[in-house]
Design a protein around this motif. Sequence first.
Motif: not given
Length: 350
Positions: A138-167
């Motif tokens: 995982c990694d936060y973006n430069s504003t720390f508003e988003k966090i991206a996650v690398g997954c076993d199914d070859n996909k990247i899921r991006v989440f809101d850093a506070i709510t953890l909603e998959n955007t």
Amino acid sequence: MSTASINSSLDTKRRRNSNVSLANVTYKVEGRLKVMHMVELSSPVLCCQFSLDGKFAAFGCSNGEIKVYLTSGYKHVYTLTPDSPKKLPVTSIRFKKQEGNDLCVLAATYSSGHLRSWYVTSKQLAKEVNVGVELFCCDYNSTFEKIAVGCDDNKIRVFDAITLENTVTLSRSETMEKMDGHASRIFAIKYHPDNENILLSAGWDNTIQIWDDRAQRALRRIYGAHVCGDALDMDPYYNHVITGSWRRENALQIWNFHNGSLIKTVPLFNTNERGTCHLYSAKWGGSDFILCGGSDSNAFRIIEKVNLQTVGMLEGLKNGVYTSDYTEINNSPFLICGSGNVLFFLALLT
């Protein structure tokens, strides 16, 4: 530079470290590195990171625990443990930037499929989400508003850093004619240090994919890196990308972000007879250094960026080095790494 010459260079800079020892831990330090402290845990260490202010050093373990230490004094202060009957491994951790009176927050991914956000000093779980597949990085973006996650199914899921909603979910096209995403597991993610929407990812499919997280498919790719751990980084000074590959040759490489060209393969000459180091960890150390560590030769090293010469090594370890990080304290380099169930706190002497 020959193996003999690097041996000579390291030998002339050797420092004694006999004051730091554990009964079951063997190691050798060469060059300007000095072991300041070691901790032997009950579970192997898989990931680590300094807080952005350098105050804390956190280590994620295979038993699901995150151990947090004070960098000054090396005191263990917090253990973050999820309330779950299955204690599955912590695969990556990232501290969120603190501003003003903000609480210290740490995000972590787990092989259970959970993304968790922790309040570090209260040891409270702030938020969690179960993605449903194994998570590796995982990694936060430069504003720390988003966090991206690398997954076993070859996909990247991006989440809101506070709510953890998959955007948004990033993935390749279904057609095999395009390589606009990953074809295998993703083990490393890095947001661009200056662009809040651009991120890089790498894994088993020998590509670095470059994405805009507002679009579903990758913008372009760089071919050539076989990444199996937290071994992808981008410096904020020259937009150079560094990768560590788990392979015998051409393991540590520097790439041009803008055109994808290979700038340099960094030579990793060995000082022992255990062979080459297959890398699991690689990153920039501030503006002056490169860090890398791996298995086979079971070594961690720090390299000067200007001349690509190794200035310090930790070797002779029983286990591979799967994770490492760098910070500066009073303008002096300070490092951490994990080998098996042993944590190393290291300083680079002048």
